[in-house]
Design a protein around this motif. Structure first.
Motif, mmCIF file in Angstrom:
data_model
loop_
_atom_site.group_PDB
_atom_site.id
_atom_site.type_symbol
_atom_site.label_atom_id
_atom_site.label_comp_id
_atom_site.label_asym_id
_atom_site.label_seq_id
_atom_site.Cartn_x
_atom_site.Cartn_y
_atom_site.Cartn_z
ATOM 1 N N ASP A 126 0.846 -1.182 0.000
ATOM 2 C CA ASP A 126 0.000 0.000 0.000
ATOM 3 C C ASP A 126 0.885 1.237 0.000
ATOM 4 O OD1 ASP A 126 -2.384 -1.563 2.205
ATOM 5 O OD2 ASP A 126 -2.388 -1.423 0.034
ATOM 6 N N VAL A 127 1.040 1.861 -1.144
ATOM 7 C CA VAL A 127 1.800 3.101 -1.248
ATOM 8 C C VAL A 127 0.931 4.133 -1.929
ATOM 9 C CG1 VAL A 127 4.048 1.953 -1.302
ATOM 10 C CG2 VAL A 127 2.871 2.421 -3.436
ATOM 11 N N ASP A 128 1.136 5.394 -1.572
ATOM 12 C CA ASP A 128 0.386 6.491 -2.180
ATOM 13 C C ASP A 128 1.070 7.015 -3.430
ATOM 14 O OD1 ASP A 128 -1.718 6.813 -0.074
ATOM 15 O OD2 ASP A 128 0.046 7.192 1.163
ATOM 16 N N VAL A 129 2.403 7.053 -3.410
ATOM 17 C CA VAL A 129 3.175 7.562 -4.545
ATOM 18 C C VAL A 129 4.361 6.630 -4.755
ATOM 19 C CG1 VAL A 129 4.553 9.471 -5.454
ATOM 20 C CG2 VAL A 129 2.538 9.958 -4.048
ATOM 21 N N GLU A 130 4.558 6.184 -5.980
ATOM 22 C CA GLU A 130 5.741 5.389 -6.315
ATOM 23 C C GLU A 130 6.515 6.087 -7.413
ATOM 24 O OE1 GLU A 130 7.305 0.914 -7.497
ATOM 25 O OE2 GLU A 130 5.161 1.259 -7.187
ATOM 26 N N ILE A 131 7.832 6.149 -7.238
ATOM 27 C CA ILE A 131 8.724 6.778 -8.209
ATOM 28 C C ILE A 131 9.723 5.722 -8.658
ATOM 29 C CG2 ILE A 131 10.426 8.605 -8.593
ATOM 30 C CD1 ILE A 131 9.019 10.071 -6.207
ATOM 31 N N ARG A 132 9.833 5.516 -9.970
ATOM 32 C CA ARG A 132 10.740 4.503 -10.511
ATOM 33 C C ARG A 132 11.693 5.127 -11.524
ATOM 34 N NH1 ARG A 132 7.253 -0.918 -12.108
ATOM 35 N NH2 ARG A 132 6.116 -1.153 -10.121
ATOM 36 N N LEU A 133 12.886 4.561 -11.566
ATOM 37 C CA LEU A 133 13.868 4.909 -12.589
ATOM 38 C C LEU A 133 13.874 3.806 -13.635
ATOM 39 C CD1 LEU A 133 16.257 6.767 -13.501
ATOM 40 C CD2 LEU A 133 17.756 5.220 -12.224
ATOM 41 N N ASP A 142 8.413 1.356 -19.397
ATOM 42 C CA ASP A 142 7.737 0.288 -20.137
ATOM 43 C C ASP A 142 7.293 -0.869 -19.236
ATOM 44 O OD1 ASP A 142 10.266 -0.557 -19.477
ATOM 45 O OD2 ASP A 142 10.820 -1.250 -21.474
ATOM 46 N N TRP A 143 6.984 -0.571 -17.973
ATOM 47 C CA TRP A 143 6.579 -1.630 -17.055
ATOM 48 C C TRP A 143 5.150 -2.095 -17.364
ATOM 49 C CZ3 TRP A 143 8.635 3.061 -15.244
ATOM 50 C CH2 TRP A 143 9.978 3.002 -14.847
ATOM 51 N N PRO A 144 4.899 -3.392 -17.380
ATOM 52 C CA PRO A 144 3.539 -3.872 -17.671
ATOM 53 C C PRO A 144 2.599 -3.618 -16.497
ATOM 54 C CG PRO A 144 4.978 -5.711 -17.111
ATOM 55 C CD PRO A 144 5.855 -4.501 -17.203
ATOM 56 N N GLY A 145 1.338 -3.362 -16.814
ATOM 57 C CA GLY A 145 0.307 -3.260 -15.791
ATOM 58 C C GLY A 145 0.272 -1.959 -15.026
ATOM 59 N N VAL A 146 1.069 -0.954 -15.431
ATOM 60 C CA VAL A 146 1.070 0.321 -14.719
ATOM 61 C C VAL A 146 1.006 1.477 -15.713
ATOM 62 C CG1 VAL A 146 2.405 -0.600 -12.780
ATOM 63 C CG2 VAL A 146 3.591 0.538 -14.657
ATOM 64 N N ARG A 147 0.565 2.632 -15.215
ATOM 65 C CA ARG A 147 0.695 3.881 -15.959
ATOM 66 C C ARG A 147 1.960 4.574 -15.471
ATOM 67 N NH1 ARG A 147 -4.763 4.454 -14.478
ATOM 68 N NH2 ARG A 147 -4.170 6.072 -12.991
ATOM 69 N N ALA A 148 2.741 5.088 -16.402
ATOM 70 C CA ALA A 148 4.009 5.726 -16.053
ATOM 71 C C ALA A 148 4.037 7.147 -16.616
ATOM 72 C CB ALA A 148 5.182 4.916 -16.596
ATOM 73 N N GLU A 149 4.130 8.124 -15.729
ATOM 74 C CA GLU A 149 4.226 9.532 -16.128
ATOM 75 C C GLU A 149 5.681 9.984 -15.999
ATOM 76 O OE1 GLU A 149 3.290 13.946 -14.330
ATOM 77 O OE2 GLU A 149 2.037 12.271 -13.653
ATOM 78 N N ALA A 159 -1.108 2.116 -10.777
ATOM 79 C CA ALA A 159 -1.652 0.902 -11.371
ATOM 80 C C ALA A 159 -2.744 1.261 -12.372
ATOM 81 C CB ALA A 159 -2.207 -0.020 -10.285
ATOM 82 N N GLN A 160 -2.814 0.510 -13.461
ATOM 83 C CA GLN A 160 -3.867 0.732 -14.437
ATOM 84 C C GLN A 160 -5.218 0.428 -13.793
ATOM 85 O OE1 GLN A 160 -2.844 -1.701 -17.799
ATOM 86 N NE2 GLN A 160 -1.233 -0.321 -18.514
ATOM 87 N N GLY A 161 -6.154 1.364 -13.957
ATOM 88 C CA GLY A 161 -7.471 1.183 -13.357
ATOM 89 C C GLY A 161 -7.527 1.545 -11.891
#
Length: 294
Positions: A139-146, A150-157, A267-269
């Motif tokens: 359970d996280v509110d904000v995730e930041i990735r480097l 192109d990760w599957p199943g997520v929206r990436a801004e 996450a998508q959706g």
């Protein structure tokens, strides 16, 4: 009243079904691992069915457990929604941010005091990990990735463009770039080609000698650099933040573009972010825009 298992057992089951780990469940619920295990065994005995398959290294939900977990999760979410609607949310809801350990250490943690100054009523919990796929869903509110976005199943801004620099201990002085390939070079696992890319971008012929030190995070690489073990590559953003915080480091050469960027992940959706998460994301975008303008 219709048959209803002990609510405490259901709460432990719902958490364990998300984490597939009794230790993580115990930490989330403020219980001991023994108590969680007892709750699950008691629930299974009450229902007369196994909910988990206990393997050597991890838990897995049975088919019945998978179906039941969805119902229990939805029921508990309905209770939480009704409670918040009727009685109001908790007055101080913690904002949980997750990022890779180097991002958390050399970027987000360095910037958080400004966010707290603007939003002192929002407590922040910053959790970190080494690899994007090394942490079970949490359970996280904000995730930041480097990465490449192109990760599957997520929206990436996309948040940033990043640049790579070599760093050395401050008392080493400026390095002659042509001599760097013969210097002790520290490699970061997963980014072993950083030095090759850096040398190619600067027209330097590199010798292929095995590294004396390989580490799995930029945090460890910087500790080696400050201990005098050699040179390391890292994101310019991280290096400048570390230097501003007083680390005895110098940037030892010009920056080159880095192929990966930082992204905001959802996450998508997924439902709309909380108010606190929205405020944090807006603040982070503003900080980055200010940095770019500067």
């Amino acid at each position: 009243m219709d048959r209803l298992p002990n609510p405490a057992w259901l709460r432990s089951f719902e958490s364990a079904a998300r984490h597939l780990n009794f230790t993580t469940t115990a930490r989330e619920l403020g219980l001991t691992q023994t108590a969680v295990s007892l709750h699950i065994r008691s629930l299974e005995a009450e229902l007369g069915q196994k909910l988990f398959t206990r393997n050597a290294r991890r838990l897995e939900l049975t088919e019945l457990g998978q179906s039941y977990s969805l119902t229990v999760r939805r029921a508990l979410a309905d209770i939480a929604l009704s409670t918040n609607s009727l009685f109001g949310p908790a007055s101080r809801q913690t904002l949980t941010i997750r990022a890779a350990i180097s991002t958390a250490t050399y970027w987000i943690a360095a910037e958080l005091p400004d966010f707290t100054a603007q939003h002192p009523d929002i407590p922040v919990r910053l959790i970190s990990h080494i690899w994007n796929d090394s942490v079970a869903p949490a359970d996280v509110d904000v995730e930041i990735r480097l990465g490449y976005g192109d990760w599957p199943g997520v929206r990436a801004e996309k948040l940033t463009d990043e640049y790579l620099v070599p760093v050395c201990r401050a008392d080493n002085g400026s390095a002659d770039l042509s001599g760097l390939p013969k210097s002790p070079l520290i490699h970061i696992l997963g980014y072993e080609d950083n030095w090759t890319r850096y040398f190619q971008a600067n027209g330097i012929t590199a010798t292929h000698q095995p590294p004396q030190h390989s580490v799995d995070t930029s945090v460890a690489a910087l500790q080696l650099v400050m201990a005098g073990a050699g040179y390391a590559t890292m994101l310019e953003r991280f290096a400048r933040n570390a230097i501003r915080q007083g680390a005895p480091l110098d940037i030892a050469g010009p920056a080159i573009p880095f192929a990966q960027s930082h992204y905001l992940i959802s996450a998508q959706g997924a439902a709309h972010p909380s108010a606190a998460a929205g405020l944090f994301c807006a603040w982070l975008r503003d900080r980055l825009a200010s940095d770019a303008a500067g």
